[in-house]
Write a protein that holds these residues in place. Sequence first.
Motif, PDB file in Angstrom:
ATOM      1  N   TRP A 119      12.027  16.547 -26.749  1.00  0.00           N
ATOM      2  CA  TRP A 119      11.338  17.707 -27.321  1.00  0.00           C
ATOM      3  C   TRP A 119       9.916  17.325 -27.730  1.00  0.00           C
ATOM      4  CZ3 TRP A 119      10.312  22.485 -27.600  1.00  0.00           C
ATOM      5  CH2 TRP A 119       9.800  23.110 -28.738  1.00  0.00           C
ATOM      6  N   GLU A 120       9.747  16.127 -28.261  1.00  0.00           N
ATOM      7  CA  GLU A 120       8.416  15.671 -28.656  1.00  0.00           C
ATOM      8  C   GLU A 120       7.502  15.563 -27.446  1.00  0.00           C
ATOM      9  OE1 GLU A 120       6.833  11.583 -30.501  1.00  0.00           O
ATOM     10  OE2 GLU A 120       8.226  12.673 -31.819  1.00  0.00           O
ATOM     11  N   ARG A 121       8.010  15.040 -26.334  1.00  0.00           N
ATOM     12  CA  ARG A 121       7.201  14.953 -25.112  1.00  0.00           C
ATOM     13  C   ARG A 121       6.805  16.337 -24.614  1.00  0.00           C
ATOM     14  NH1 ARG A 121      10.607  10.505 -23.811  1.00  0.00           N
ATOM     15  NH2 ARG A 121      12.043  11.879 -22.690  1.00  0.00           N
ATOM     16  N   GLU A 122       7.742  17.300 -24.713  1.00  0.00           N
ATOM     17  CA  GLU A 122       7.417  18.662 -24.300  1.00  0.00           C
ATOM     18  C   GLU A 122       6.322  19.249 -25.184  1.00  0.00           C
ATOM     19  OE1 GLU A 122       9.444  23.099 -23.871  1.00  0.00           O
ATOM     20  OE2 GLU A 122      10.744  21.328 -23.979  1.00  0.00           O
ATOM     21  N   LEU A 123       6.426  19.038 -26.482  1.00  0.00           N
ATOM     22  CA  LEU A 123       5.411  19.532 -27.410  1.00  0.00           C
ATOM     23  C   LEU A 123       4.036  18.942 -27.079  1.00  0.00           C
ATOM     24  CD1 LEU A 123       7.258  19.297 -30.864  1.00  0.00           C
ATOM     25  CD2 LEU A 123       6.505  21.394 -29.724  1.00  0.00           C
ATOM     26  N   VAL A 124       4.000  17.643 -26.895  1.00  0.00           N
ATOM     27  CA  VAL A 124       2.732  16.963 -26.600  1.00  0.00           C
ATOM     28  C   VAL A 124       2.108  17.528 -25.330  1.00  0.00           C
ATOM     29  CG1 VAL A 124       1.749  14.754 -25.859  1.00  0.00           C
ATOM     30  CG2 VAL A 124       3.259  14.842 -27.850  1.00  0.00           C
ATOM     31  N   GLY A 125       2.932  17.747 -24.309  1.00  0.00           N
ATOM     32  CA  GLY A 125       2.419  18.278 -23.054  1.00  0.00           C
ATOM     33  C   GLY A 125       1.900  19.694 -23.201  1.00  0.00           C
ATOM     34  N   ARG A 126       2.652  20.553 -23.873  1.00  0.00           N
ATOM     35  CA  ARG A 126       2.238  21.948 -24.006  1.00  0.00           C
ATOM     36  C   ARG A 126       1.065  22.114 -24.955  1.00  0.00           C
ATOM     37  NH1 ARG A 126       7.638  25.485 -24.585  1.00  0.00           N
ATOM     38  NH2 ARG A 126       6.080  27.168 -24.661  1.00  0.00           N
ATOM     39  N   LEU A 127       0.916  21.181 -25.889  1.00  0.00           N
ATOM     40  CA  LEU A 127      -0.240  21.209 -26.786  1.00  0.00           C
ATOM     41  C   LEU A 127      -1.485  20.585 -26.141  1.00  0.00           C
ATOM     42  CD1 LEU A 127       1.606  20.217 -30.077  1.00  0.00           C
ATOM     43  CD2 LEU A 127       0.336  22.348 -29.741  1.00  0.00           C
ATOM     44  N   ALA A 131      -3.546  12.696 -24.078  1.00  0.00           N
ATOM     45  CA  ALA A 131      -4.571  11.649 -24.082  1.00  0.00           C
ATOM     46  C   ALA A 131      -4.983  11.224 -25.490  1.00  0.00           C
ATOM     47  CB  ALA A 131      -5.804  12.132 -23.315  1.00  0.00           C
ATOM     48  N   LEU A 132      -4.416  11.874 -26.499  1.00  0.00           N
ATOM     49  CA  LEU A 132      -4.848  11.610 -27.883  1.00  0.00           C
ATOM     50  C   LEU A 132      -3.852  10.778 -28.684  1.00  0.00           C
ATOM     51  CD1 LEU A 132      -6.055  15.234 -28.782  1.00  0.00           C
ATOM     52  CD2 LEU A 132      -7.386  13.380 -27.745  1.00  0.00           C
ATOM     53  N   LEU A 133      -2.722  10.415 -28.098  1.00  0.00           N
ATOM     54  CA  LEU A 133      -1.616   9.852 -28.869  1.00  0.00           C
ATOM     55  C   LEU A 133      -1.972   8.567 -29.613  1.00  0.00           C
ATOM     56  CD1 LEU A 133       1.391  10.520 -26.464  1.00  0.00           C
ATOM     57  CD2 LEU A 133       0.700  11.808 -28.499  1.00  0.00           C
ATOM     58  N   SER A 134      -2.895   7.778 -29.087  1.00  0.00           N
ATOM     59  CA  SER A 134      -3.252   6.515 -29.747  1.00  0.00           C
ATOM     60  C   SER A 134      -4.458   6.654 -30.680  1.00  0.00           C
ATOM     61  CB  SER A 134      -3.535   5.435 -28.696  1.00  0.00           C
ATOM     62  OG  SER A 134      -4.637   5.799 -27.883  1.00  0.00           O
ATOM     63  N   ARG A 135      -5.003   7.854 -30.774  1.00  0.00           N
ATOM     64  CA  ARG A 135      -6.145   8.070 -31.674  1.00  0.00           C
ATOM     65  C   ARG A 135      -5.675   8.358 -33.096  1.00  0.00           C
ATOM     66  NH1 ARG A 135     -10.484  11.848 -28.318  1.00  0.00           N
ATOM     67  NH2 ARG A 135     -10.377  10.703 -26.343  1.00  0.00           N
ATOM     68  N   TYR A 136      -6.643   8.266 -34.021  1.00  0.00           N
ATOM     69  CA  TYR A 136      -6.367   8.557 -35.426  1.00  0.00           C
ATOM     70  C   TYR A 136      -7.043   9.879 -35.804  1.00  0.00           C
ATOM     71  CZ  TYR A 136      -4.324   3.955 -35.894  1.00  0.00           C
ATOM     72  OH  TYR A 136      -3.499   2.879 -35.747  1.00  0.00           O
TER      73      TYR A 136
END
Length: 218
Positions: A119-127, A131-136
């Motif tokens: 579900w988290e992967r789906e959220l990240v994709g739809r949002l 490309a931002l996952l390692s940013r702060y």
Amino acid sequence: MLLSLRNVSKSYTTAEGRLDILKGIDFDLDAGESVALTGESGSGKSTLLHLAGGLDHPDTGQILSAGRDIAALDDRGRAEYRRAAVGLVFQQFNLIPSLDVAANISFHAKLAGRHDREWERELVGRLGIEALLSRYPEQLSGGQQQRVAIGRTLAARPPLVLADEPTGNLDESTGDAVIGIMLSLTKSAGAALLMVTHSSRLAQMLDRKVHLSGGKIV
């Protein structure tokens, strides 16, 4: 019925005396429904939202969720209710600055014991934030931060999402896009959404509108 307020009133004591904010509010929210809460400044919109989320307690009345009166709970009980049943989205984003985007998104879901990687992967994709996952947070724009905040809220699959002017710090086009994504994702999660907004344009995107004036629904 997911949430039901019955004869809810709330006041505060000020230097000038008692200030009545909400006056005998009756309100129902169905599972899967989206409702815009509108009204002029000082009409009690944020107060109602905070009561529904267990962030505060009313002077009188009942706040019923799944047959339980949230208004009768102590501080610990309300904290458990928020962790188990409520997702909060504010205009200030409230991301944890020491955590990267990936950790911010999973934070509440892990606390609630409902971390679901798929579900988290789906959220990240739809949002659109892969490309931002390692940013702060400090490395993100306002629109990006709000997308992360929405992902964090929905990752735990709360049955109730409460949003207080979630686009208040965003420009119009970015705000419209963020609300569109939030509506789509809350429906996918089967959640209900109660959103405070001053914008009649944004209010029209939701299933229905409830207007507050002088502490009452009109």
